[in-house]
Design an enzyme around this catalytic site. Structure first.
Site, PDB file in Angstrom:
ATOM      1  N   GLY A 197      41.746  50.144  41.547  1.00 54.36           N
ATOM      2  CA  GLY A 197      41.150  51.013  40.528  1.00 54.36           C
ATOM      3  C   GLY A 197      42.037  51.087  39.297  1.00 54.36           C
ATOM      4  N   SER A 237      42.237  45.376  44.921  1.00 50.91           N
ATOM      5  CA  SER A 237      41.942  46.074  43.667  1.00 50.91           C
ATOM      6  C   SER A 237      42.163  47.563  43.886  1.00 50.91           C
ATOM      7  CB  SER A 237      40.529  45.756  43.179  1.00 50.91           C
ATOM      8  OG  SER A 237      39.573  45.998  44.169  1.00 50.91           O
ATOM      9  N   GLY A 297      34.988  45.373  39.931  1.00 54.39           N
ATOM     10  CA  GLY A 297      35.508  44.502  40.995  1.00 54.39           C
ATOM     11  C   GLY A 297      34.956  43.087  40.886  1.00 54.39           C
ATOM     12  N   ASP A 298      33.681  42.964  40.501  1.00 54.68           N
ATOM     13  CA  ASP A 298      33.077  41.632  40.341  1.00 54.68           C
ATOM     14  C   ASP A 298      33.736  40.883  39.183  1.00 54.68           C
ATOM     15  OD1 ASP A 298      31.362  42.437  42.378  1.00 54.68           O
ATOM     16  OD2 ASP A 298      29.843  43.149  40.971  1.00 54.68           O
ATOM     17  N   GLY A 356      45.226  48.872  38.755  1.00 55.36           N
ATOM     18  CA  GLY A 356      45.167  47.416  38.626  1.00 55.36           C
ATOM     19  C   GLY A 356      45.004  46.728  39.973  1.00 55.36           C
TER      20      GLY A 356
END
Lengths: 308, 308
Positions: A218, A216, A247-248, A221
């Site tokens: 930020g 990931s 992120g989750d 993408g």
């Protein structure tokens, strides 16, 4: 169902103050509490997407009791294993004017060998019903650093695809047990591999054992290095808001796409749209369902041709 | 017994961090919890001095349950009145290197009129056994600003001497009901009277209704304006340490001297020695018993001759 494991589940507390000033006294304007820890956040997003989700890990003491009370009316099923110690709190102190957040995270309870054994037994039972499992977050004191590797191997033995989302030494050890998917962010990937070049680092992480690496990045993408190829998925425009839980939500999107047997580009689009819709939501860790539906068809997914 | 009232009792939580940095993330090294609120601190010091002490006020919800569990093994008797709301937490974030403290105080639960009525009934019963009562700290939401005035009048009706230790409008209203003693610090006294000259301000506070005013002046000890005269009591040398709870220890010293019928100079010496021994103690809100015994005979008490 989809199982999420949060060994260090937390009661997330948010304090709103005018502005945090070190060594001053503050009156807290607003107090909010929610059940927290990465796996719990993932399970809530999965439930909002229509998946049956079950959370396990540990909960104990008065803080654990509050956590479970707050979890009870929510969609994810509570399969947390009771422990003698007290679950940790995480405190976010939000400056009212700017929205800037100061984070204070307790370490968590010490888990005894008998409690770990009870967890493993419960985990094996839950795996029998699981279509996928996500192992999320930090390890509480008392849990050996190779714990995630052990949980990855047990998921393999039960023929359940396993996603690992952690950092540091537990990630390094966990990857060696060959999880189906890891989802590090750029910093975690750099710490693991020594490289800040995402494609190079993702490939290195695959060589270390992960079948697929979804990094990931930020606002950029995600970058996915898979056995079938390399893709990058990016939102149509940078989104502004609170990145807590983004992120989750990406993990939930990846799991959802996995059990729905979507091709990689669609899985990644789902992950990126959910992640961006989480940044846009007013409450930390929730996602904006309307924004998600709007963003989903507008995520750009490009295949990156591998260098010779 | 001596009764202390803490309408806004709290669970005092202390986090130790390397250094608090706004808008950064911190791992909490150590978490400590103790039952808090001014009246609970006063009652603990009274018990350490050998007095039977009883604490009342409100406790509720999961935080109130933890507070009561931590109070149970301690000497003060628990006569807290249960409420539907959740007791507040206060959080002290201590920088490990410097000892500097950042304070975050929750507001407290909203108390219903029925809960206030239940408290008044319990308070009246407790007054029948009390040799003195101290009314301590802030008012939780839902309690009318004249509450302390009401409690002062009920103590008078029961012929129990009453000490008031609060600030702002509750102090202003409470003083008008003629408490036997108020113990403002210099700031609270200045806010009440508009004067930063302690003797002038203390006399003004007496004119507003307080029989005796004992102003705590930090390193300068205390100044007492009483019906029998004016005294100042000062420690032999400035003490260095954590001033948390020093004012509560002074209140305990004044109450202890009151029920022991000590003359004013000895009462004030006891209050100042306890206060200084609290600053010297390593744990916030405790007092150093050895330092107290050492300081007590060395407190200088001087009578100030009233201006014509």
């Amino acid at each position: 169902m989809i199982l999420t494991v949060t060994l260090n589940a937390a009661l997330d507390i948010t304090y709103t103050v005018p502005a945090l000033t070190p060594h001053a006294s503050h009156r807290v304007r607003e107090v909010r509490e929610r059940p927290g820890g990465k796996g719990l956040n993932v399970a809530r997003v999965l439930a909002a997407l229509g998946h049956e989700s079950v959370v396990t890990g540990f909960a104990g003491g008065p803080v654990g009791a509050v956590l479970r009370d707050l979890l009870a009316p929510l969609a994810p099923h509570d399969a947390l294993v009771p422990i003698a110690g007290t679950s940790r709190r995480t405190l976010a102190v939000v400056d009212d004017a700017s929205g800037d957040t100061t984070q204070l995270n307790e370490t968590g309870p010490t888990v005894s060998p008998a409690e770990w054994a009870a967890f493993l037994s419960s985990y094996d039972s839950l795996l029998r019903e699981a279509r996928a499992v996500a192992l999320c977050g930090s390890l509480p004191p008392g849990i050996h650093v190779g714990a995630y590797a052990q949980l990855v191997r047990r998921a393999h033995a039960a023929d359940v695809p396993v996603l690992l989302d952690t950092s540091g030494e537990p990630l390094r050890r966990g990857i060696a047990a060959r999880p189906d998917l890891v989802k590090p962010n750029a910093d975690e990937l750099a710490r693991l591999t020594g490289s800040r070049e995402p494609l190079r680092a993702a490939r290195d992480a695959r060589r270390r054992g992960a079948h697929t690496v979804v990094a990931s990045l930020g606002p950029d993408g995600v970058l996915a290095a898979t056995p079938e190829g390399v893709w990058q998925a990016t939102p149509p425009a940078p989104v502004k808001g609170n990145p807590t839980g983004a992120g989750d939500s990406a993990v939930a999107g990846l799991l959802s796409g996995l059990v729905d047997r979507l091709p990689w580009p669609e899985r990644l689009a789902r992950a990126v749209a959910l992640s961006a819709a989480t940044v846009l939501a007013p409450a930390a860790g929730e996602f904006d369902a309307v924004a998600y539906e709007d963003l989903l068809p507008r995520i750009a997914v490009t295949e990156r041709v591998a260098a010779a």
